[in-house]
Design an enzyme around this catalytic site. Structure first.
Site, PDB file in Angstrom:
ATOM      1  N   GLU A  83       8.473   7.283  48.637  1.00  0.00           N
ATOM      2  CA  GLU A  83       7.141   6.677  48.669  1.00  0.00           C
ATOM      3  C   GLU A  83       6.370   7.111  49.926  1.00  0.00           C
ATOM      4  O   GLU A  83       5.164   7.358  49.873  1.00  0.00           O
ATOM      5  CB  GLU A  83       7.240   5.152  48.617  1.00  0.00           C
ATOM      6  CG  GLU A  83       7.931   4.613  47.373  1.00  0.00           C
ATOM      7  CD  GLU A  83       9.433   4.428  47.555  1.00  0.00           C
ATOM      8  OE1 GLU A  83       9.986   3.560  46.866  1.00  0.00           O
ATOM      9  OE2 GLU A  83      10.037   5.151  48.383  1.00  0.00           O
TER      10      GLU A  83
ATOM     11  N   ALA B   6      44.890  28.288  27.700  1.00  0.00           N
ATOM     12  CA  ALA B   6      45.817  28.976  26.798  1.00  0.00           C
ATOM     13  C   ALA B   6      47.227  28.425  26.971  1.00  0.00           C
ATOM     14  O   ALA B   6      47.522  27.722  27.951  1.00  0.00           O
ATOM     15  CB  ALA B   6      45.789  30.477  27.081  1.00  0.00           C
TER      16      ALA B   6
ATOM     17  N   THR C  40      47.419  20.716  38.850  1.00  0.00           N
ATOM     18  CA  THR C  40      46.341  21.701  38.850  1.00  0.00           C
ATOM     19  C   THR C  40      46.344  22.505  40.139  1.00  0.00           C
ATOM     20  O   THR C  40      46.094  23.716  40.142  1.00  0.00           O
ATOM     21  CB  THR C  40      44.984  21.005  38.660  1.00  0.00           C
ATOM     22  OG1 THR C  40      44.948  20.393  37.372  1.00  0.00           O
ATOM     23  CG2 THR C  40      43.831  21.983  38.782  1.00  0.00           C
TER      24      THR C  40
ATOM     25  N   PRO D 179      44.765  17.648  32.356  1.00  0.00           N
ATOM     26  CA  PRO D 179      44.751  16.690  31.250  1.00  0.00           C
ATOM     27  C   PRO D 179      45.491  15.392  31.538  1.00  0.00           C
ATOM     28  O   PRO D 179      45.097  14.339  31.040  1.00  0.00           O
ATOM     29  CB  PRO D 179      45.400  17.468  30.104  1.00  0.00           C
ATOM     30  CG  PRO D 179      46.129  18.599  30.750  1.00  0.00           C
ATOM     31  CD  PRO D 179      45.363  18.942  31.974  1.00  0.00           C
TER      32      PRO D 179
END
Length: 326
Positions: free
Chosen positions: A53, A164, A197, A260
């Protein structure tokens, strides 16, 4: 003269330009239409700088008198790192204020709206409210719960596979989708993966394909001392505790990139607020490629988690699907 919706759209467009630079403050946009129909905009500056503002009022100058000001979030009425926006709006003699959503922060929470009305300013609340609430979802969630908004990012084939059988996932999607996912990184204050991971992919998890900050990196479990993700927070406790800690540190959005099993942990605990799924026009065609989730899913159709698509768009050859669960 611009309609209320059009003026709010210009405020939202301004807010989009600062999405990655304002946290832990909200990315707010403002637009002012002066009495001669001129429109100027402003957006919140990095922490310590002016709110949207104020930026817009500076751009309007003396022409702010009698103007209409649209702002995506209720103006603040308290002194923090900057002065109260309400006071500046009143002093500028703005005639009307259009607000997208009220600010749930306990220091505001309707007080800004009340003070504007007490000053004789015409105030309209709720213009483009659903769109603004979606734009500000991480901030609103954090101020309501004290925890970060949890966004799960997945890159999949049409048949819902993320890697894959040999665990190779580079690259399912094209450069446009990958660039967009780096934009999500820049907009998140923390990013999380599981230890698996880290061992398999050794990711950097930094922002590289767009301009913007890299998020704080978090691993569920342990990361090797020489992993690219270091330095990182290694977390072995309850997920609720992690979200509480990150929220208290000013993390508004936590981005989860996998794998996952990690995604399944957050999903099973009911802690996912949004899925961003990048879907490539590619098909593995079997059941041996890596799925989006690990573990046991819904046992019946009645038990399916249902939600809403809140965004669908093409990114090069790929689709970005934004899903919010009900």
């Amino acid at each position: 003269m611009a309609s209320d919706d059009d003026l709010m759209q210009q405020a939202m467009t301004a807010a989009d330009t600062v999405r990655s630079t304002t946290a832990p403050n909200p990315w707010v946009g403002a637009a002012i239409e002066t009495t001669d129909g001129t429109i100027v905009t402003g957006a919140t500056e990095p922490p310590g700088g002016a709110h949207a503002e104020i930026v817009a009022l500076r751009a309007a100058g003396a022409d702010a008198r009698g103007s209409t000001l649209a702002t995506t979030l209720e103006p603040c009425n308290h002194v923090g790192r900057t002065g109260p926006c309400v006071e500046s709006i009143v002093d500028a003699r703005v005639a009307r204020v259009i607000i997208g959503v009220a600010d749930p922060d306990e220091q505001v929470n309707g007080a800004g709206i009340r003070l504007l009305r007490e000053a004789g300013i015409d105030v309209t609340v709720g213009v483009r409210a659903d769109d603004v609430a979606d734009q500000l979802a991480p901030y609103l969630h954090h101020r309501t719960t004290g925890r970060p908004y949890v966004l799960v990012k997945l890159a999949t084939t049409v048949d819902g596979r993320t890697a894959a059988p040999d665990a190779d996932s580079k690259w399912i999607t094209g450069v446009e989708a990958r660039t967009d996912s780096h934009r999500l990184r820049a907009e998140s204050q923390a990013i999380l993966v599981g230890a698996g991971t880290v061992r398999t992919d050794d990711p950097w998890l930094t922002t590289r394909l767009v301009e913007g900050p890299s998020p704080r990196r978090v691993v569920l479990g342990s990361a090797p001392a020489d992993a690219k993700i270091q330095p990182c927070l290694e977390w072995r406790g309850e997920l609720d505790g992690l979200l509480d800690e990150l929220g208290s540190d000013g993390v508004l959005q936590l981005m989860i990139e996998g794998g996952p099993s990690t995604v399944a942990q957050f999903y099973d605990a009911g802690l996912v607020d949004r899925f961003v799924i990048y879907m490539a026009p590619a098909i593995f065609g079997g059941d041996d490629a890596k799925p989006m989730f690990r573990g046991t899913g819904a046992p019946t159709m009645d038990a399916l988690a249902r939600g809403r698509f809140v965004g669908v768009r093409l990114l090069g050859p790929d689709l970005r699907l934004d899903v919010v669960l009900d």
